[in-house]
Scaffold this motif. Structure first.
Motif, PDB file in Angstrom:
ATOM      1  N   ARG A  94       0.957  -1.051  -0.003  1.00 22.95           N
ATOM      2  CA  ARG A  94      -0.074  -0.170   0.110  1.00 22.95           C
ATOM      3  C   ARG A  94       0.878   1.308  -0.149  1.00 22.95           C
ATOM      4  NH1 ARG A  94      -3.872   1.294   3.563  1.00 22.95           N
ATOM      5  NH2 ARG A  94      -3.349   3.523   3.734  1.00 22.95           N
ATOM      6  N   LEU A  95       0.325   2.218  -0.481  1.00 24.50           N
ATOM      7  CA  LEU A  95       0.904   3.533  -0.608  1.00 24.50           C
ATOM      8  C   LEU A  95      -0.142   4.708  -0.181  1.00 24.50           C
ATOM      9  CD1 LEU A  95       3.489   5.054  -1.907  1.00 24.50           C
ATOM     10  CD2 LEU A  95       2.328   5.225  -3.937  1.00 24.50           C
ATOM     11  N   SER A  96       0.532   5.602   0.617  1.00 25.28           N
ATOM     12  CA  SER A  96      -0.188   7.052   0.886  1.00 25.28           C
ATOM     13  C   SER A  96       0.569   8.332   0.688  1.00 25.28           C
ATOM     14  CB  SER A  96      -0.831   6.761   2.276  1.00 25.28           C
ATOM     15  OG  SER A  96      -1.573   5.718   2.508  1.00 25.28           O
ATOM     16  N   LEU A  97       0.089   9.134  -0.068  1.00 22.11           N
ATOM     17  CA  LEU A  97       0.790  10.264  -0.380  1.00 22.11           C
ATOM     18  C   LEU A  97      -0.138  11.577  -0.152  1.00 22.11           C
ATOM     19  CD1 LEU A  97      -0.199  10.681  -3.583  1.00 22.11           C
ATOM     20  CD2 LEU A  97       1.568   9.251  -3.928  1.00 22.11           C
ATOM     21  N   THR A  98       0.456  12.625  -0.077  1.00 25.21           N
ATOM     22  CA  THR A  98      -0.076  13.703  -0.169  1.00 25.21           C
ATOM     23  C   THR A  98      -0.090  14.861  -1.236  1.00 25.21           C
ATOM     24  OG1 THR A  98       1.124  15.071   1.567  1.00 25.21           O
ATOM     25  CG2 THR A  98      -0.526  13.771   2.471  1.00 25.21           C
ATOM     26  N   LEU A  99      -0.987  15.540  -1.597  1.00 28.15           N
ATOM     27  CA  LEU A  99      -0.650  16.647  -2.579  1.00 28.15           C
ATOM     28  C   LEU A  99      -0.996  18.071  -2.078  1.00 28.15           C
ATOM     29  CD1 LEU A  99      -1.957  15.691  -6.127  1.00 28.15           C
ATOM     30  CD2 LEU A  99       0.620  16.457  -5.477  1.00 28.15           C
ATOM     31  N   THR A 100      -0.266  18.903  -1.843  1.00 24.93           N
ATOM     32  CA  THR A 100      -0.707  20.230  -1.183  1.00 24.93           C
ATOM     33  C   THR A 100      -0.353  21.128  -2.065  1.00 24.93           C
ATOM     34  OG1 THR A 100       0.141  19.275   0.885  1.00 24.93           O
ATOM     35  CG2 THR A 100      -0.053  21.534   0.698  1.00 24.93           C
ATOM     36  N   ASP A 101      -1.318  22.196  -1.997  1.00 26.19           N
ATOM     37  CA  ASP A 101      -1.162  23.421  -2.693  1.00 26.19           C
ATOM     38  C   ASP A 101      -1.828  24.462  -1.995  1.00 26.19           C
ATOM     39  OD1 ASP A 101      -3.917  22.504  -4.124  1.00 26.19           O
ATOM     40  OD2 ASP A 101      -3.871  24.601  -3.532  1.00 26.19           O
ATOM     41  N   TRP A 102      -1.316  25.830  -2.275  1.00 29.26           N
ATOM     42  CA  TRP A 102      -1.591  27.094  -1.116  1.00 29.26           C
ATOM     43  C   TRP A 102      -2.344  28.075  -1.963  1.00 29.26           C
ATOM     44  CZ3 TRP A 102       2.707  23.792  -1.289  1.00 29.26           C
ATOM     45  CH2 TRP A 102       3.171  23.461  -0.238  1.00 29.26           C
ATOM     46  N   GLY A 103      -3.457  27.426  -2.794  1.00 28.93           N
ATOM     47  CA  GLY A 103      -4.072  28.001  -3.750  1.00 28.93           C
ATOM     48  C   GLY A 103      -5.573  28.132  -3.177  1.00 28.93           C
ATOM     49  N   VAL A 104      -6.478  28.466  -4.226  1.00 34.98           N
ATOM     50  CA  VAL A 104      -7.908  28.735  -4.134  1.00 34.98           C
ATOM     51  C   VAL A 104      -8.407  27.429  -3.143  1.00 34.98           C
ATOM     52  CG1 VAL A 104     -10.182  28.978  -4.969  1.00 34.98           C
ATOM     53  CG2 VAL A 104      -8.069  30.269  -5.945  1.00 34.98           C
ATOM     54  N   PRO A 105      -9.119  27.723  -2.268  1.00 28.74           N
ATOM     55  CA  PRO A 105      -9.634  26.498  -1.411  1.00 28.74           C
ATOM     56  C   PRO A 105     -10.600  25.684  -2.441  1.00 28.74           C
ATOM     57  CG  PRO A 105     -10.234  28.435  -0.109  1.00 28.74           C
ATOM     58  CD  PRO A 105      -9.671  29.052  -1.583  1.00 28.74           C
ATOM     59  N   PHE A 106     -10.255  24.364  -2.486  1.00 26.08           N
ATOM     60  CA  PHE A 106     -11.122  23.436  -3.365  1.00 26.08           C
ATOM     61  C   PHE A 106     -11.034  22.078  -2.744  1.00 26.08           C
ATOM     62  CE2 PHE A 106     -11.175  20.581  -6.932  1.00 26.08           C
ATOM     63  CZ  PHE A 106     -12.518  20.682  -7.286  1.00 26.08           C
TER      64      PHE A 106
END
Lengths: 164, 110
Positions: A94-106
């Motif tokens: 299994r694999l868990s990852l995150t994607l983070t941005d600091w833009g418009v809330p979505f």
């Protein structure tokens, strides 16, 4: 080999053969190949089944394209890919990852407009002439990954889990 | 992504290989439009060599299918496997568009 400094700061254990467990790049299309390469290296290390690995590729592209197109309507910002697991001691497959941005809330998992959701479902049954082109990336996200979303401060954080 | 085209009876067969992603997928629609302009309105896309498709690829396919249909033709598919077959199924494209297991079956339809 001593862990990289950012590993210490976040408490994320480094994986054995890839020293890198996060990558932050400008949120534009040219960043796609490097982010993809890293995510696929993690997927390979995690020992994901052969039929699951391409899902990582696909969901990552869909979510990155979404961020590239919509997160920063005025000034270009960053996107960060980070590995959550497997860490040391985690079971393989299994694999868990995150994607983070600091833009418009979505929140890609909860469209604000309930009509949009219904439209998306109806869209799957529409015939060729009626079928709209949009919305498919978010549908693939919900179908092919276990995802959760949080707005943390000024950041959109999407967690994606694959495999058993 | 690469497309290799050849005329086979009433159909024009496009052998698609590689990756149909956000960076490459527009090429598929362009190939189909070239067929349309050349008068080949019935296109069979053999995806046997296609390793990967994303929603950008689906958009390109849908757009091409609509234009070929408007031109009196159609767009059929064969040879799907792996993630390509999975994406066709979950997206509903497998029901929306004619999909055949083999190229022979795709070429045998009327």
């Amino acid at each position: 080999m001593p862990p990289a400094q950012d590993n210490k700061a976040t408490g994320t254990p480094a994986t054995a053969s890839s020293g890198q467990n996060r990558l932050r790049l400008p949120a534009h299309q040219e960043s796609l190949p490097r982010l993809r390469e890293l995510a696929l290296a993690w997927a390979h290390q995690a020992g994901l089944p052969n039929d699951v690995e391409p899902r990582v590729d696909l969901v990552l592209e869909e979510m990155l394209m979404n961020i590239f197109h919509y997160a920063y309507p005025s000034e270009l910002g960053d996107v960060e890919l980070a590995l959550l697991s497997p860490g040391q001691g985690d079971s393989p497959g299994r694999l868990s990852l995150t994607l983070t941005d600091w833009g418009v809330p979505f929140d890609p998992l909860a469209p604000e407009d309930p009509g949009l959701e219904a439209g998306l479902e109806a869209n799957l049954d529409a015939d060729l002439d009626d079928r709209a082109l949009g919305g498919m990336g978010l549908f693939l996200l919900r179908t092919l990954a276990k995802a959760s979303y949080a707005r943390l401060g000024d950041a959109n954080v999407l967690t994606l889990a694959f495999g058993a | 992504m690469e497309c290799k085209g050849s005329k086979q009876g009433a159909f024009f067969v496009l052998e698609v290989s590689g990756r149909m992603d956000a960076l490459t997928s527009q090429g598929f629609e362009t190939e189909c439009m070239n067929c349309l302009e050349a008068g080949d309105t019935r296109v069979v896309a053999d995806l046997g060599g296609l390793e990967y498709i994303s929603s950008a690829g689906l958009r390109s396919i849908l757009s091409a299918a609509k234009k070929l249909k408007a031109g009196g033709g159609d767009l059929a598919f064969c040879g799907l496997s792996g993630i390509v077959a999975e994406v066709f199924t979950v997206s509903g494209f497998a029901k929306l568009l004619p999909v055949y297991a083999t190229r022979e079956e795709a070429l045998a339809r009327s």
